[in-house]
Write a protein that holds these residues in place. Structure first.
Motif, mmCIF file in Angstrom:
data_model
loop_
_atom_site.group_PDB
_atom_site.id
_atom_site.type_symbol
_atom_site.label_atom_id
_atom_site.label_comp_id
_atom_site.label_asym_id
_atom_site.label_seq_id
_atom_site.Cartn_x
_atom_site.Cartn_y
_atom_site.Cartn_z
ATOM 1 N N LYS A 37 -32.898 87.540 47.345
ATOM 2 C CA LYS A 37 -31.919 86.465 47.240
ATOM 3 C C LYS A 37 -30.522 87.013 46.978
ATOM 4 N N VAL A 38 -29.520 86.235 47.402
ATOM 5 C CA VAL A 38 -28.131 86.561 47.132
ATOM 6 C C VAL A 38 -27.382 85.250 46.938
ATOM 7 N N GLU A 39 -26.348 85.301 46.106
ATOM 8 C CA GLU A 39 -25.540 84.102 45.862
ATOM 9 C C GLU A 39 -24.380 84.046 46.845
ATOM 10 N N GLY A 40 -24.195 82.897 47.465
ATOM 11 C CA GLY A 40 -23.029 82.665 48.304
ATOM 12 C C GLY A 40 -22.045 81.790 47.546
ATOM 13 N N ILE A 41 -20.758 81.981 47.786
ATOM 14 C CA ILE A 41 -19.750 81.173 47.090
ATOM 15 C C ILE A 41 -18.589 80.893 48.034
ATOM 16 N N ILE A 42 -18.095 79.644 47.998
ATOM 17 C CA ILE A 42 -16.962 79.210 48.827
ATOM 18 C C ILE A 42 -15.905 78.652 47.888
ATOM 19 N N PHE A 43 -14.639 78.974 48.135
ATOM 20 C CA PHE A 43 -13.558 78.550 47.255
ATOM 21 C C PHE A 43 -12.604 77.578 47.951
ATOM 22 N N ASN A 44 -12.074 76.663 47.183
ATOM 23 C CA ASN A 44 -10.938 75.798 47.513
ATOM 24 C C ASN A 44 -10.989 75.197 48.921
ATOM 25 N N HIS A 45 -9.953 75.466 49.743
ATOM 26 C CA HIS A 45 -9.846 74.809 51.058
ATOM 27 C C HIS A 45 -10.970 75.232 52.006
ATOM 28 N N ASP A 46 -11.560 76.387 51.769
ATOM 29 C CA ASP A 46 -12.648 76.831 52.645
ATOM 30 C C ASP A 46 -13.918 75.997 52.445
ATOM 31 N N ILE A 47 -14.009 75.256 51.344
ATOM 32 C CA ILE A 47 -15.205 74.442 51.078
ATOM 33 C C ILE A 47 -15.389 73.393 52.169
ATOM 34 N N SER A 48 -14.301 72.714 52.526
ATOM 35 C CA SER A 48 -14.400 71.659 53.554
ATOM 36 C C SER A 48 -14.642 72.237 54.949
ATOM 37 N N ARG A 49 -14.278 73.497 55.168
ATOM 38 C CA ARG A 49 -14.442 74.112 56.489
ATOM 39 C C ARG A 49 -15.806 74.768 56.655
ATOM 40 N N VAL A 50 -16.252 75.470 55.606
ATOM 41 C CA VAL A 50 -17.497 76.237 55.714
ATOM 42 C C VAL A 50 -18.699 75.477 55.151
ATOM 43 N N GLU B 78 -32.970 88.026 39.796
ATOM 44 C CA GLU B 78 -32.982 87.803 41.241
ATOM 45 C C GLU B 78 -31.603 87.912 41.871
ATOM 46 N N LEU B 79 -30.564 87.573 41.119
ATOM 47 C CA LEU B 79 -29.218 87.489 41.684
ATOM 48 C C LEU B 79 -28.278 88.476 41.002
ATOM 49 N N THR B 80 -27.865 89.480 41.761
ATOM 50 C CA THR B 80 -26.910 90.482 41.243
ATOM 51 C C THR B 80 -25.681 90.606 42.134
ATOM 52 N N MET B 81 -25.788 90.161 43.391
ATOM 53 C CA MET B 81 -24.684 90.269 44.342
ATOM 54 C C MET B 81 -24.218 88.890 44.802
ATOM 55 N N GLN B 82 -22.963 88.848 45.254
ATOM 56 C CA GLN B 82 -22.354 87.594 45.689
ATOM 57 C C GLN B 82 -21.645 87.793 47.019
ATOM 58 N N TRP B 83 -21.852 86.875 47.960
ATOM 59 C CA TRP B 83 -21.145 86.898 49.228
ATOM 60 C C TRP B 83 -20.060 85.834 49.197
ATOM 61 N N ILE B 84 -18.820 86.211 49.413
ATOM 62 C CA ILE B 84 -17.712 85.254 49.461
ATOM 63 C C ILE B 84 -17.541 84.812 50.908
ATOM 64 N N LEU B 85 -17.738 83.524 51.149
ATOM 65 C CA LEU B 85 -17.665 82.966 52.498
ATOM 66 C C LEU B 85 -16.309 82.301 52.690
ATOM 67 N N THR B 86 -15.622 82.664 53.745
ATOM 68 C CA THR B 86 -14.317 82.080 54.059
ATOM 69 C C THR B 86 -14.347 81.532 55.485
ATOM 70 N N SER B 87 -13.225 80.974 55.894
ATOM 71 C CA SER B 87 -13.131 80.450 57.268
ATOM 72 C C SER B 87 -13.206 81.571 58.294
ATOM 73 N N LYS B 88 -13.028 82.827 57.864
ATOM 74 C CA LYS B 88 -13.116 83.968 58.782
ATOM 75 C C LYS B 88 -14.551 84.498 58.911
ATOM 76 N N THR B 89 -15.429 84.114 57.985
ATOM 77 C CA THR B 89 -16.801 84.622 58.027
ATOM 78 C C THR B 89 -17.528 84.063 59.247
ATOM 79 N N VAL B 90 -18.248 84.930 59.952
ATOM 80 C CA VAL B 90 -18.994 84.500 61.146
ATOM 81 C C VAL B 90 -20.356 83.964 60.696
ATOM 82 N N ILE B 91 -20.604 82.678 61.012
ATOM 83 C CA ILE B 91 -21.862 82.021 60.629
ATOM 84 C C ILE B 91 -22.455 81.374 61.870
ATOM 85 N N GLU B 92 -23.645 81.802 62.242
ATOM 86 C CA GLU B 92 -24.315 81.261 63.424
ATOM 87 C C GLU B 92 -25.696 80.734 63.048
#
Length: 500
Positions: A51-64, A92-106
């Protein structure tokens, strides 16, 4: 060329990587108290169960945020990777992925039928040990068999919406779950839509409250998974389909609104001495005797049938309750104060409803009829019987202080103890506190503790008897004495402060 890696292989500052993950859970959007930063957390799991924790901040929340749906599989490429602050890391959780509008998600169409994930559920019978623990939360698995209407309440000087649901496990044990605000708009809507199909929920990071013994509540970082593709959830759903009559009976009997000692009390329940009881304690168990023959009181009040709060309406009259904001008939409810005594001291506690009727061996309607006919309740035998009985008692402190500034407690549950279970060598003489005439006056303002809901008072056509008028006058006199005592103390302290 991108690398298709597992979660374990991805480390901070790595470039040109991709990973296929399933969205295990998606938390509500939260905001920091000290900064205007908004964030939304997710948990991803891969085919290996890592498992890994994902996190989205501020204006990217509505986009991602809308792209990532719970239980769906995605290929995520080149998110920013960083370690979670050590004080927030888990096994279980030691790392975090920061997701932004530039992150490629398919989105990956190759969805697996079952998520490769394991949860550590807390059994319903183990919930009591976490009551009112701010440092602990629990994960539970259950079937939602009923959802109550939403209610708007004021919480921490802010208007909030709460909706209570009934969770049942495979042992047919039920517990109430309160969902707040955004959980109602999101997961709550999904649950309501599926309520006829017995939706199974995995609730994570819930708080355990002292309501009817044990109840659950969502928290800012809680997560609710509705009908998740997890093996345990599928098995519980099949159990519910095979036991529809049993679940229907639980709904009809509404046993979940009553205290359940199977969940809230343990066979080896730990208790404390009366002298060690403190108002700051939230979950209190004592072994004590009951004593109330020295307390002059009414033993009943008129209440709203639904919320049980006091009202000025007459028996049977349908009125608009100012507490639950609904129209319901008024009905008498049993209530009285008593002393809980052991060899170390005594405290005052109030008992309500069926538990109070069980002690007095009279229903609230019978008590009201005795009062209106000016017939004293025949309690001598009850008082004599209680002198030699010991009880296991679950109490909680009353938050609102009374005019006499004496701390009150409410009896949530009690059960009679066998002689072998009682405390050793119980004192033969009654506690001196219980005999103190000054204490008698301090204990009489129990009716002032009842919150009165608005209603039009119905005047009785039959005049009250002299004895009944005398009883009413005594009750009012005792309340006035308590108020005057409190006022005198307050004025005295003011004079003292002026002199200083």
């Amino acid at each position: 060329m991108e690398k298709l890696l597992s979660i374990k292989e991805i480390v901070p500052d790595m470039q040109d990587w991709s990973c296929k993950v399933i969205v295990q859970e998606k938390q509500q959007i939260t905001q920091s108290l000290s900064t205007p930063t908004k964030k939304q957390k997710l948990i991803f799991v891969d085919t290996e169960g890592s498992k890994v924790e994902g996190i989205i901040f501020n204006h990217d929340i509505s986009r991602v945020g809308p792209i990532l749906q719970v239980y769906k599989k995605y290929k995520i490429t080149n998110a920013v990777v960083r370690p979670i602050d050590s004080k927030y890391q888990t096994a279980e959780l030691t790392m975090q992925w920061i997701l932004t509008s530039k992150t490629v998600i398919e989105e990956d169409a190759d969805d697996e039928d079952i998520m490769p994930v394991k949860f550590n559920y807390t059994q319903f019978t183990d919930l009591a040990q976490y009551v009112d623990r701010k440092d602990k939360s629990v994960d539970v698995l259950g079937i939602v068999i009923e959802a109550q209407d939403r209610r708007v309440i004021n919480k921490h000087f802010k208007e909030s919406v709460v909706q209570k649901s009934v969770l049942v496990n495979e042992q047919s044990q039920a517990v109430m779950l309160s969902m707040w605000d955004d959980f109602i708009k999101n997961e709550g809507q999904h649950i309501i839509a599926e309520i006829g199909n017995y939706p199974v929920v995995i609730c994570r990071k819930l708080k355990v409250n002292n309501y009817n013994g044990v109840a659950l509540s969502t928290w800012f970082d809680s997560a609710i998974l509705v009908d998740p593709p997890v093996q345990e959830a599928r098995e519980l759903k099949n159990w519910a389909i095979r036991n529809t009559k049993l679940l229907a009976a639980i709904i009809d009997e509404k046993s979940y609104i009553k205290y359940n000692p199977q969940i809230s009390a343990k066979p080896d329940q730990k208790t404390i001495l009366i002298s060690n009881v403190r108002p700051s304690q939230k979950n209190i168990w004592v072994k004590a005797r009951f004593s109330f023959q020295h307390i002059f009181q009414k033993y009943w009040y008129m209440s709203c049938k639904k919320c049980c709060r006091g009202t000025a309406a007459a028996d049977g009259v349908i009125f608009m309750c100012n507490t639950c904001k609904e129209k319901h008939p008024a009905q008498p409810r049993c209530h009285f104060d008593m002393d809980l005594c052991d060899d170390t001291g005594a405290i005052t506690a109030s008992v309500f409803g069926e538990q109070a009727e069980k002690l007095l061996k009279f229903t609230a309607l019978e008590i009201m009829d005795h009062f209106k006919q000016n017939i004293e309740l025949p309690l001598e035998a009850i008082h004599k019987e209680l002198e030699s009985k010991w009880f296991l008692i679950h109490i909680k402190p009353v938050q609102a202080q009374m005019s006499d500034a004496k701390q009150r407690y409410t009896v949530i549950y009690y059960s009679k103890l066998l002689n072998s279970d009682a405390v050793d060598s119980p004192a033969e003489s009654k506690n001196a506190e219980s005999k103190n005439p000054t204490l008698l006056i301090e204990l009489q303002s129990d009716t002032a503790d009842i919150v009165t809901s608005g209603a039009t008072a119905i005047q009785e056509t039959k005049p009250a008897s002299k004895a009944r008028q005398c009883l009413t006058q005594k009750l009012e006199l005792l309340a006035d004495q308590a108020n005057n005592t409190s006022r005198s103390v307050s004025e005295g302290s003011k004079k003292k402060s002026r002199l200083m």
